[in-house]
Design a protein around this motif. Sequence first.
Motif, short mmCIF file in Angstrom:
data_model
loop_
_atom_site.label_atom_id
_atom_site.label_comp_id
_atom_site.label_asym_id
_atom_site.label_seq_id
_atom_site.Cartn_x
_atom_site.Cartn_y
_atom_site.Cartn_z
N ALA A 1 0.83 -1.21 0.00
CA ALA A 1 0.00 0.00 0.00
C ALA A 1 0.86 1.25 0.00
O ALA A 1 0.54 2.24 -0.67
CB ALA A 1 -0.92 -0.01 1.22
N SER A 2 1.98 1.21 0.73
CA SER A 2 2.87 2.37 0.79
C SER A 2 3.48 2.67 -0.58
O SER A 2 3.53 3.83 -1.01
CB SER A 2 3.99 2.11 1.80
N ALA B 1 2.25 1.87 -3.51
CA ALA B 1 1.18 2.39 -4.37
C ALA B 1 0.84 3.83 -4.01
O ALA B 1 0.60 4.67 -4.89
CB ALA B 1 -0.05 1.50 -4.23
N ALA B 2 0.82 4.13 -2.70
CA ALA B 2 0.47 5.48 -2.26
C ALA B 2 1.46 6.51 -2.78
O ALA B 2 1.06 7.58 -3.28
CB ALA B 2 0.42 5.53 -0.73
N SER C 1 -7.93 9.63 2.92
CA SER C 1 -7.01 8.91 3.81
C SER C 1 -7.47 8.96 5.26
O SER C 1 -7.04 8.13 6.07
CB SER C 1 -5.60 9.51 3.70
N GLY D 1 -7.29 7.17 -5.54
CA GLY D 1 -6.41 6.02 -5.37
C GLY D 1 -5.30 6.28 -4.37
O GLY D 1 -5.00 5.43 -3.52
N ALA D 2 -4.70 7.48 -4.43
CA ALA D 2 -3.64 7.83 -3.48
C ALA D 2 -4.19 7.87 -2.05
O ALA D 2 -3.57 7.34 -1.12
CB ALA D 2 -3.03 9.18 -3.85
N ALA E 1 -4.88 4.33 -0.86
CA ALA E 1 -3.65 3.59 -0.58
C ALA E 1 -3.03 4.04 0.74
O ALA E 1 -2.56 3.22 1.53
CB ALA E 1 -2.66 3.78 -1.72
N LEU F 1 -5.14 2.53 3.48
CA LEU F 1 -4.88 1.09 3.63
C LEU F 1 -3.57 0.84 4.37
O LEU F 1 -3.47 -0.07 5.19
CB LEU F 1 -4.84 0.42 2.26
N GLN F 2 -2.56 1.66 4.09
CA GLN F 2 -1.29 1.52 4.80
C GLN F 2 -1.49 1.74 6.29
O GLN F 2 -1.01 0.96 7.13
CB GLN F 2 -0.26 2.50 4.26
N SER G 1 8.07 -2.52 0.26
CA SER G 1 7.91 -1.35 -0.59
C SER G 1 9.19 -1.03 -1.35
O SER G 1 9.14 -0.56 -2.50
CB SER G 1 7.47 -0.14 0.24
#
Length: 245
Positions: free
Chosen positions: A37-38, A40-41, A65, A119-120, A123, A126-127, A150
């Motif tokens: 997730a990180s 992707a973020a 977030s 999406g950011a 992500a 989620l992290q 990551s």
Amino acid sequence: MMIAAPASLAIELLLWPVFGASFSTAALGWGAAAGVASAAAFALLYRTLAIGPMSVLSPVTALVSAVLPVGVGLVQGERLSAAGLVGLPLALVAVVLVSAGHRARSVRPSRTALLLTFGAGAAIALQLICLHQAPSDSGLAPLIIGRAVSSVVTLTAAGLLHRRLGPERPAFALSAAAGVLDSLANLCFLLAARSGDLAVVAVITALYPAGTVLLARGVLAERIHRGQLVGLGTAAVAVSFLALT
């Protein structure tokens, strides 16, 4: 990202003797998920920054977030006091006010930019959720595993896309410094989430644009417009209420 992720991992390895680490199955699983997730973020966030306008997209990222971890925390049985019920919506309002630039009303982001923004934000959320789900007695294990994953994801992607990276050399010192700060931020979040509610900690974490605005004023001499001043004041009030929960 190629430099920042390994720099973060180095810091967490240095802190290992101080905070300890227990590499249980749950810690490994949640840490690995947080690492994916990180990666992707960061990729989505930097792409969003490149497209802009951040005066509109920044508050959306911060809100997403914050809202997702709040929902997870409430579903898991967290209950807010009266002060929390006042402070939580105030903090969300503050995120929008502080993040929005003075041109926020005059520009419209593209559909692609909005999708990347959501999406950011998702992500990042989620992290945070994955780190919170890791066992409370696992020490730095979730952070170490997450950063290792990551780093592998980032370096693999860079290897596959090396021809598109261009000949320009990255700013090594600044990139490494960003990685160090990100590692310390994740550590602070992990310690806070283990001693408090995810709903409250995630919302306060989403107030990070306030620090960016103040640093821009002090370091870059940027002007703080009226809406941001109101947002900073609202943030202070919101955090005061949330501290009472």
